[in-house]
Design an enzyme around this catalytic site. Structure first.
Site, PDB file in Angstrom:
ATOM      1  N   GLY A  15       0.807  -1.366  -0.049  1.00 53.30           N
ATOM      2  CA  GLY A  15      -0.291  -0.354   0.364  1.00 53.30           C
ATOM      3  C   GLY A  15       1.251   1.510   0.060  1.00 53.30           C
ATOM      4  O   GLY A  15       0.957   2.299  -0.657  1.00 53.30           O
ATOM      5  N   TYR A  99      10.520  -3.675  -6.435  1.00 56.56           N
ATOM      6  CA  TYR A  99       9.706  -2.370  -5.733  1.00 56.56           C
ATOM      7  C   TYR A  99      10.469  -1.632  -5.437  1.00 56.56           C
ATOM      8  O   TYR A  99      10.494  -0.439  -5.368  1.00 56.56           O
ATOM      9  CB  TYR A  99       9.640  -3.098  -4.108  1.00 56.56           C
ATOM     10  CG  TYR A  99       8.064  -3.726  -4.313  1.00 56.56           C
ATOM     11  CD1 TYR A  99       6.921  -3.361  -3.352  1.00 56.56           C
ATOM     12  CD2 TYR A  99       7.587  -4.885  -4.693  1.00 56.56           C
ATOM     13  CE1 TYR A  99       5.552  -3.502  -3.505  1.00 56.56           C
ATOM     14  CE2 TYR A  99       6.172  -5.607  -4.924  1.00 56.56           C
ATOM     15  CZ  TYR A  99       5.114  -4.957  -3.658  1.00 56.56           C
ATOM     16  OH  TYR A  99       3.940  -5.131  -4.363  1.00 56.56           O
ATOM     17  N   GLY A 176      -7.017 -20.678  13.735  1.00 55.60           N
ATOM     18  CA  GLY A 176      -8.249 -21.133  12.938  1.00 55.60           C
ATOM     19  C   GLY A 176      -8.210 -21.058  11.944  1.00 55.60           C
ATOM     20  O   GLY A 176      -9.843 -20.905  11.344  1.00 55.60           O
ATOM     21  N   PHE A 178      -7.134 -17.930   8.510  1.00 52.99           N
ATOM     22  CA  PHE A 178      -7.054 -18.566   7.434  1.00 52.99           C
ATOM     23  C   PHE A 178      -5.047 -19.200   7.603  1.00 52.99           C
ATOM     24  O   PHE A 178      -4.851 -19.397   7.064  1.00 52.99           O
ATOM     25  CB  PHE A 178      -7.529 -17.344   6.305  1.00 52.99           C
ATOM     26  CG  PHE A 178      -5.885 -16.454   6.152  1.00 52.99           C
ATOM     27  CD1 PHE A 178      -5.253 -15.675   5.241  1.00 52.99           C
ATOM     28  CD2 PHE A 178      -6.876 -15.064   7.336  1.00 52.99           C
ATOM     29  CE1 PHE A 178      -4.225 -14.709   5.452  1.00 52.99           C
ATOM     30  CE2 PHE A 178      -6.643 -13.835   6.898  1.00 52.99           C
ATOM     31  CZ  PHE A 178      -5.318 -13.912   6.812  1.00 52.99           C
ATOM     32  N   ILE A 179      -4.569 -17.744   8.181  1.00 48.64           N
ATOM     33  CA  ILE A 179      -3.608 -17.889   7.956  1.00 48.64           C
ATOM     34  C   ILE A 179      -3.205 -19.618   8.564  1.00 48.64           C
ATOM     35  O   ILE A 179      -2.176 -19.986   8.157  1.00 48.64           O
ATOM     36  CB  ILE A 179      -2.641 -17.348   8.375  1.00 48.64           C
ATOM     37  CG1 ILE A 179      -2.948 -16.245   8.506  1.00 48.64           C
ATOM     38  CG2 ILE A 179      -0.795 -17.539   9.363  1.00 48.64           C
ATOM     39  CD1 ILE A 179      -1.958 -14.115   8.619  1.00 48.64           C
ATOM     40  N   ASP A 303      -3.200  -2.558   6.545  1.00 49.68           N
ATOM     41  CA  ASP A 303      -3.789  -3.540   7.719  1.00 49.68           C
ATOM     42  C   ASP A 303      -3.647  -2.198   8.861  1.00 49.68           C
ATOM     43  O   ASP A 303      -4.095  -2.608  10.289  1.00 49.68           O
ATOM     44  CB  ASP A 303      -2.940  -4.551   7.476  1.00 49.68           C
ATOM     45  CG  ASP A 303      -2.910  -5.172   6.837  1.00 49.68           C
ATOM     46  OD1 ASP A 303      -3.743  -5.306   6.191  1.00 49.68           O
ATOM     47  OD2 ASP A 303      -2.135  -6.461   6.720  1.00 49.68           O
ATOM     48  N   THR A 311      -4.226  -7.330   0.530  1.00 52.11           N
ATOM     49  CA  THR A 311      -3.151  -6.958   0.106  1.00 52.11           C
ATOM     50  C   THR A 311      -3.724  -6.086  -0.872  1.00 52.11           C
ATOM     51  O   THR A 311      -3.327  -4.541  -1.258  1.00 52.11           O
ATOM     52  CB  THR A 311      -1.754  -7.355  -0.634  1.00 52.11           C
ATOM     53  OG1 THR A 311      -1.191  -8.068   0.659  1.00 52.11           O
ATOM     54  CG2 THR A 311      -1.046  -6.443  -1.666  1.00 52.11           C
ATOM     55  N   HIS A 436     -18.504 -26.140 -21.026  1.00 48.64           N
ATOM     56  CA  HIS A 436     -18.805 -28.053 -20.704  1.00 48.64           C
ATOM     57  C   HIS A 436     -17.392 -28.048 -21.662  1.00 48.64           C
ATOM     58  O   HIS A 436     -16.450 -28.131 -21.713  1.00 48.64           O
ATOM     59  CB  HIS A 436     -19.676 -28.352 -21.377  1.00 48.64           C
ATOM     60  CG  HIS A 436     -20.277 -29.752 -20.572  1.00 48.64           C
ATOM     61  ND1 HIS A 436     -20.750 -29.896 -19.900  1.00 48.64           N
ATOM     62  CD2 HIS A 436     -19.924 -30.674 -21.504  1.00 48.64           C
ATOM     63  CE1 HIS A 436     -20.612 -31.351 -19.198  1.00 48.64           C
ATOM     64  NE2 HIS A 436     -20.373 -32.375 -20.420  1.00 48.64           N
TER      65      HIS A 436
END
Length: 472
Positions: A15, A99, A176, A178-179, A303, A311, A436
């Site tokens: 960011g 970067y 518990g 996502f990480i 964040d 991100t 399909h």
């Protein structure tokens, strides 16, 4: 009043760098301070290395699938952490350099040290240098937090995973979210005996309930030992091992313990409170829709604001900020509909918009839900099932949400997000001719709702009253 810079950015992550580069492209004099590595959490300690590790951990399943398709000798052999880590480090070095070059080529100046805000238009670098800026942008991201238990210093955080000298034989992942789920998936796939302990009844709190159950089941099916309703009480050292003592009185021995127990904005010691910037309870910089704090010259994106901690959101916020202040193109980020993905293995979870749990409380929605074994994995002998779910407003017919659990769900949800953000109706999906045979064709072939969550009576009464008033 003259300033050293038109804009000074604190933080060299996605960011901050996007905002700095775009502002510099508009002709602004831009300085940036980064105390660690350019690229920030996503590039150096998060999304990028994590996704590469997911790819690495998927090799055994690819070999198993190949055997199901008539390649009986397909094997992966032994995994070399040393070989993988050498390539990973080289890739992160390349991205960090990109970067850096991207910003400097736009005319920006990088200060490779920590910076603190010491006034509405003032920052002080670690070496004592005082710099002035018309605008200050705080983009320092978040940091992993430990659970506050005795012996917590014996546990790793997610940052440490990418710097391990060797893989542990047995690991405990605590959390518990996502990480936790992604790292349990990775470690298991790389051959580590993996245990995941979580205080809830299924992983991924805040996601769709059916998806949560599918991910919980999948972790167990691939060989992760999932221990639910359990939290660590303390850690203790025993030689080279760590003993985890749990709140149910049990204990177990591990080569390593990793905390994935949440993140918090990285504002500690940044000087924001001293200059009057309002912070939230967790240390988040409180900002308006334009990413502006209560101090008019100080802004924040990513964040550190604890809005939507992804991100691409930080990048969009940073770009919008630069367009508004320096590009004569006022705009701000719309946080109402943002797609996301959880990169578990073999099936991922993609999500955008309303979950069924939210639909139940809202009411007035139809749920289209299908579960099936995809052709590719079924032929290879897998019993893994896919879920696709659409949430539809029963009056406007607008698709309010989509949940996908299956192979490459992250890729699929990106495409599904486009029509949903445009306001597509269920009939728009129905008019789309299926491709399909694909797994994704189910999104446009579900004709009958599986469930209906009725609109609350009070809401119906209010609607009737409004209609009567309009007719009067």
């Amino acid at each position: 009043m003259s300033f050293d810079y038109d804009l000074f950015v604190i933080g060299g992550g996605s960011g901050g760098v996007r905002a700095a580069r775009i502002a510099a492209g508009y002709g602004a004099r831009v300085g940036l301070a980064e105390e660690s590595r350019m690229g920030g959490t996503c590039v150096i300690r998060g999304c990028v290395p994590k996704k590469l590790m997911i790819f690495a951990s998927s090799a055994p399943e690819a070999a198993a699938e190949a055997r199901g398709y008539g390649w009986p000798d397909a094997q992966t052999g032994a995994f070399s952490w040393d070989a993988f880590k050498a390539k990973l480090d080289a890739e992160l070095d390349r991205l960090e350099a990109a970067y850096t070059r991207g910003f400097e080529s736009a005319g920006g100046t990088i200060h490779h040290q920590r910076a603190r805000v010491t006034g509405p238009h003032e920052v002080t670098l670690a070496d004592g240098t005082l710099l002035s800026a018309k605008h200050i942008l705080v983009a320092v991201g978040g940091r992993p937090q430990r659970p506050g238990i005795p012996g917590e210093e014996l546990g790793m955080i997610s940052d440490d995973l990418f710097m391990m000298e060797k893989l542990p034989g047995r690991v405990l992942v605590i959390g518990g979210g996502f990480i936790a789920c992604e790292f349990a998936t990775i470690l298991n796939g790389l051959g580590v005996d993996t245990v995941l302990a979580y205080r809830g009844d299924k992983v991924l709190r805040g996601f769709d309930g059916d998806a949560r159950q599918l991910v919980t089941d999948q972790l167990q099916q691939i060989g992760v030992e999932v221990r639910l309703g359990l939290s660590p009480a303390r850690l203790a050292r025993d030689g080279d091992a760590v003993i985890a003592h749990f709140d149910d009185g049990s204990s177990d021995r591990y080569d390593a313990v990793m905390f994935a127990t949440g993140r918090r904005p990285n504002t500690a010691g940044l000087g924001l409170e001293e200059v009057g910037v309002t912070l939230g309870p967790g240390g988040a910089v409180m900002v308006d829709d334009w990413s502006q704090s209560n101090i008019p010259s100080i802004y924040a994106v990513g964040d550190v604001t604890d809005r939507v901690n992804l991100t691409p959101v930080a990048i969009r916020e940073g770009h919008s900020f630069a367009d508004t202040l320096f590009g004569n193109h006022p705009r701000h980020m719309d946080h109402s509909l943002v797609a996301s993905a959880v990169y578990t293995r073999p099936h991922e979870l993609g999500s955008i918009g309303m979950t069924e749990d939210e639909a139940i409380s809202r009411g007035g929605v139809e749920v289209y839900d299908t579960r099936f074994r995809p052709m590719r994995s079924m032929f290879a002998g897998s019993d893994a099932r896919v879920m696709m779910k659409l949430i539809v407003d029963d009056q406007t017919r607008q698709v309010l949400g989509c949940q996908i659990f299956g192979p490459e769900a992250g890729e699929l949800i990106q495409l599904a997000a486009i029509p949903i953000i445009m306001g597509a109706t269920k009939e728009d999906f129905d008019r789309t001719v299926a491709v399909h045979p694909t797994m994704a064709e189910e999104l446009v072939t579900m004709r009958q709702p599986t469930r209906h969550h009725a609109r609350a009576a009070a809401d119906s009464g209010a609607a009737d009253a409004a209609e009567r008033a309009a007719q009067a």
